[in-house]
Design a protein around this motif. Structure first.
Motif, PDB file in Angstrom:
ATOM      1  N   THR A  74       0.862  -1.182   0.000  1.00 22.40           N
ATOM      2  CA  THR A  74       0.000   0.000   0.000  1.00 22.40           C
ATOM      3  C   THR A  74       0.896   1.228   0.000  1.00 22.40           C
ATOM      4  O   THR A  74       1.727   1.399   0.897  1.00 22.40           O
ATOM      5  N   ALA A  75       0.754   2.060  -1.021  1.00 19.62           N
ATOM      6  CA  ALA A  75       1.559   3.280  -1.155  1.00 19.62           C
ATOM      7  C   ALA A  75       0.632   4.461  -1.395  1.00 19.62           C
ATOM      8  O   ALA A  75      -0.333   4.365  -2.143  1.00 19.62           O
ATOM      9  N   ARG A  76       0.947   5.590  -0.746  1.00 19.13           N
ATOM     10  CA  ARG A  76       0.146   6.806  -0.877  1.00 19.13           C
ATOM     11  C   ARG A  76       0.639   7.626  -2.058  1.00 19.13           C
ATOM     12  O   ARG A  76       1.832   7.927  -2.176  1.00 19.13           O
ATOM     13  N   CYS A  77      -0.275   7.983  -2.935  1.00 20.06           N
ATOM     14  CA  CYS A  77       0.052   8.819  -4.088  1.00 20.06           C
ATOM     15  C   CYS A  77       0.510  10.192  -3.598  1.00 20.06           C
ATOM     16  O   CYS A  77      -0.176  10.822  -2.786  1.00 20.06           O
ATOM     17  N   PRO A  78       1.654  10.682  -4.087  1.00 17.33           N
ATOM     18  CA  PRO A  78       2.133  11.994  -3.636  1.00 17.33           C
ATOM     19  C   PRO A  78       1.336  13.159  -4.217  1.00 17.33           C
ATOM     20  O   PRO A  78       1.481  14.292  -3.769  1.00 17.33           O
ATOM     21  N   TYR A  79       0.482  12.912  -5.205  1.00 13.88           N
ATOM     22  CA  TYR A  79      -0.276  13.974  -5.860  1.00 13.88           C
ATOM     23  C   TYR A  79      -1.668  14.142  -5.267  1.00 13.88           C
ATOM     24  O   TYR A  79      -2.043  15.236  -4.856  1.00 13.88           O
ATOM     25  N   CYS A  80      -2.441  13.062  -5.208  1.00 13.23           N
ATOM     26  CA  CYS A  80      -3.821  13.169  -4.696  1.00 13.23           C
ATOM     27  C   CYS A  80      -3.971  12.565  -3.300  1.00 13.23           C
ATOM     28  O   CYS A  80      -5.050  12.623  -2.715  1.00 13.23           O
ATOM     29  N   HIS A  81      -2.903  11.973  -2.776  1.00  8.77           N
ATOM     30  CA  HIS A  81      -2.839  11.422  -1.414  1.00  8.77           C
ATOM     31  C   HIS A  81      -3.796  10.264  -1.175  1.00  8.77           C
ATOM     32  O   HIS A  81      -4.178   9.992  -0.045  1.00  8.77           O
ATOM     33  N   SER A  82      -4.179   9.566  -2.227  1.00 10.60           N
ATOM     34  CA  SER A  82      -5.002   8.365  -2.048  1.00 10.60           C
ATOM     35  C   SER A  82      -4.085   7.158  -1.845  1.00 10.60           C
ATOM     36  O   SER A  82      -2.956   7.127  -2.341  1.00 10.60           O
ATOM     37  N   ASN A  83      -4.568   6.174  -1.100  1.00  5.32           N
ATOM     38  CA  ASN A  83      -3.814   4.945  -0.898  1.00  5.32           C
ATOM     39  C   ASN A  83      -4.052   4.013  -2.072  1.00  5.32           C
ATOM     40  O   ASN A  83      -5.189   3.783  -2.473  1.00  5.32           O
ATOM     41  N   ASN A  84      -2.969   3.496  -2.632  1.00 10.05           N
ATOM     42  CA  ASN A  84      -3.028   2.565  -3.754  1.00 10.05           C
ATOM     43  C   ASN A  84      -2.450   1.233  -3.301  1.00 10.05           C
ATOM     44  O   ASN A  84      -1.453   1.192  -2.578  1.00 10.05           O
ATOM     45  N   ARG A  85      -3.060   0.152  -3.737  1.00 10.03           N
ATOM     46  CA  ARG A  85      -2.609  -1.177  -3.344  1.00 10.03           C
ATOM     47  C   ARG A  85      -2.134  -1.921  -4.594  1.00 10.03           C
ATOM     48  O   ARG A  85      -2.844  -1.976  -5.595  1.00 10.03           O
ATOM     49  N   PHE A  86      -0.920  -2.481  -4.499  1.00  8.00           N
ATOM     50  CA  PHE A  86      -0.306  -3.202  -5.603  1.00  8.00           C
ATOM     51  C   PHE A  86       0.179  -4.561  -5.109  1.00  8.00           C
ATOM     52  O   PHE A  86       0.568  -4.694  -3.967  1.00  8.00           O
ATOM     53  N   ASN A  87       0.182  -5.553  -5.998  1.00  5.71           N
ATOM     54  CA  ASN A  87       0.757  -6.863  -5.690  1.00  5.71           C
ATOM     55  C   ASN A  87       2.055  -7.021  -6.455  1.00  5.71           C
ATOM     56  O   ASN A  87       2.168  -6.583  -7.605  1.00  5.71           O
ATOM     57  N   ARG A  88       3.030  -7.670  -5.829  1.00  6.14           N
ATOM     58  CA  ARG A  88       4.335  -7.932  -6.436  1.00  6.14           C
ATOM     59  C   ARG A  88       4.803  -9.315  -6.025  1.00  6.14           C
ATOM     60  O   ARG A  88       4.414  -9.822  -4.982  1.00  6.14           O
ATOM     61  N   PHE A  89       5.666  -9.893  -6.823  1.00  4.55           N
ATOM     62  CA  PHE A  89       6.355 -11.120  -6.465  1.00  4.55           C
ATOM     63  C   PHE A  89       7.809 -10.768  -6.211  1.00  4.55           C
ATOM     64  O   PHE A  89       8.431 -10.054  -6.993  1.00  4.55           O
TER      65      PHE A  89
END
Length: 99
Positions: A74-89
């Motif tokens: 979960t990373a916060r967008c530096p522009y609109c400050h929304s939390n974004n969730r991504f999956n990675r291996f």
């Protein structure tokens, strides 16, 4: 999704993604384990640094020489400050056991 190999106990994942809400690209550095948050912020200048990482699953590959770890970041967008969730291996090399 992409695969990243890690060779140490400090596990970091870095990537560039688009914000789901505003669509702007941003880079992030996610602390999976072992790294100091403030130290990583000074190393990864210009990137969003987050420690909001959940390990979802671990599998073994290459005759148990590699661990493949599925993580959710979960990373916060530096522009609109929304939390974004991504999956990675993330792949982790198992230490070689000597007899």
């Amino acid at each position: 999704m992409s695969l990243q190999t890690v060779h140490s106990t400090n596990m970091m994942v870095t990537d560039k993604k688009s914000c789901i809400l505003c669509g702007k690209d941003f880079e992030y550095a996610a602390i999976v384990s072992g790294a100091d948050f403030e130290e990583q912020r000074s190393i990864h200048v210009g990137k969003v640094v987050t420690d909001q990482v959940v390990i979802l699953k671990k599998s073994f590959a290459n005759h148990n020489k590699l661990q493949i770890v599925d993580v959710e970041i979960t990373a916060r967008c530096p522009y609109c400050h929304s939390n974004n969730r991504f999956n990675r291996f993330v792949t982790v090399e198992n230490p070689i056991k000597e007899s």
